[in-house]
Design an enzyme around this catalytic site. Sequence first.
Site, short mmCIF file in Angstrom:
data_model
loop_
_atom_site.label_atom_id
_atom_site.label_comp_id
_atom_site.label_asym_id
_atom_site.label_seq_id
_atom_site.Cartn_x
_atom_site.Cartn_y
_atom_site.Cartn_z
N GLY A 158 0.77 -1.15 -0.21
CA GLY A 158 0.00 -0.05 0.09
C GLY A 158 0.98 1.40 0.06
N ARG A 159 0.24 2.36 0.47
CA ARG A 159 1.42 3.44 0.58
C ARG A 159 2.57 3.19 1.31
NH1 ARG A 159 -4.35 5.76 1.30
NH2 ARG A 159 -4.02 4.45 3.20
N ILE A 160 2.50 2.94 2.70
CA ILE A 160 3.67 2.50 3.42
C ILE A 160 4.91 1.90 2.71
CG2 ILE A 160 4.62 2.25 5.64
CD1 ILE A 160 1.77 3.31 6.77
N SER A 239 3.88 -2.21 11.34
CA SER A 239 2.43 -1.97 11.14
C SER A 239 1.53 -2.21 12.32
CB SER A 239 2.13 -3.18 9.92
OG SER A 239 2.07 -4.31 10.64
N ARG A 240 0.82 -3.51 12.65
CA ARG A 240 0.28 -3.58 13.96
C ARG A 240 0.83 -5.03 14.41
NH1 ARG A 240 -0.69 0.90 14.02
NH2 ARG A 240 -2.78 1.89 13.90
N GLU A 269 -0.26 -4.31 23.04
CA GLU A 269 0.52 -3.13 23.72
C GLU A 269 -0.28 -2.60 24.89
OE1 GLU A 269 1.28 -0.33 20.36
OE2 GLU A 269 1.73 -1.90 19.24
N HIS A 287 6.28 2.02 19.61
CA HIS A 287 5.28 2.51 18.54
C HIS A 287 5.57 4.16 18.31
CE1 HIS A 287 0.99 1.46 16.97
NE2 HIS A 287 1.42 2.34 16.36
N ILE A 288 6.56 4.21 17.79
CA ILE A 288 6.86 5.75 17.16
C ILE A 288 7.16 5.71 15.76
CG2 ILE A 288 7.93 6.25 19.38
CD1 ILE A 288 10.65 5.62 18.03
#
Length: 329
Positions: A158-160, A239-240, A269, A287-288
């Site tokens: 995708g975009r990332i 991502s997640r 998390e 998560h930065i």
Amino acid sequence: MEKKPRVFITRKIPDAAIRLLEESCDVELNPQDRVLEKKELLEKVKGKDAVLCLLTDIIDDEVFQSAGPQCKIFANYAVGYNNIDVEAATRRKIVITNTPGVLTDATADLAWALLFCVARRIVEADRFTKERKFRGWSPELFLGMEITGKTLGIIGAGRIGSNFARKSRGFSMNVLYYDIKRNFEIEKETGAEFVNFETLLKESDFISIHVPLLPETHHLIGEKEFSMMKKTAILINTSRGPVVDEKALVDALKKGKIWGAGLDVYENEPIIEPELLTLKNVVLLPHIGSATVETRTKMALMAAENILAFFRGEIPPNIVNPEVLSGSK
Ligand code: GLV
Ligand code: GLV
């Protein structure tokens, strides 16, 4: 004069966005710099016309119910919106928006930073140096993995994911990607090759994950997938967390099924599998991915602008459930 719409912001975000909302709305901000407990959240959203929420807020039907029927938009300060029950929102004709695009570079940059950290053992080496252990150049001190010329495997173009692929061009890499659909643009731009999942796992030196968290991507990488990877492979996840089975990852790192990993996200998390914290071949970040001054400001303004567009009677530019408004506008 008509009453100003009431907006609740679940946690302090960059000021520019708060000021923008205050120009035409009655804004209430969570006064504490922490995630609200469910009970507090349910209380705070009551009677609001819009909520600007964060990926750390679980926004479910109970929250929509508590907000009340006048509340028709929840603007998420994140591109990923797995924290929101979009189906329930759609049923209640509540608009959900996210912040795509503005955090693409920052997140892809961080994935590269993690890859370099793991491959060149930068964090370990920094610690060693600061502990005054450096006694002079040494032939086999902190030997890492060469990056240039290697095979890069991208899961999710995708975009990332495609931005991450584009950024590999300076390193003469062979780029493989897997997604549910082909991305011809990225193939043309980088020579990336569309391969099946198994081929990507088997042939990549470095694997970077860029898929959203969906039921279909939950534990996409687990024991079976680690066993297919090269022993020298490095896995990067920005991502997640739940896309990777964290226990299986610990096992793979401990047993040397792969060489290393770089993580910005975790399965539960902020809880992290305790053994991960003890391993040398993993670099862990809190998560930065989107955490740059520029990007966080843009995300905040984007979330605010979605709310303002909605109050002007427009279709918010980053609506993720457009079926809520189609036909009614
Ligand atoms: C960050 O994780 C985001 O989805 O924006
Ligand atoms: C998210 O912005 C993605 O499409 O990768």
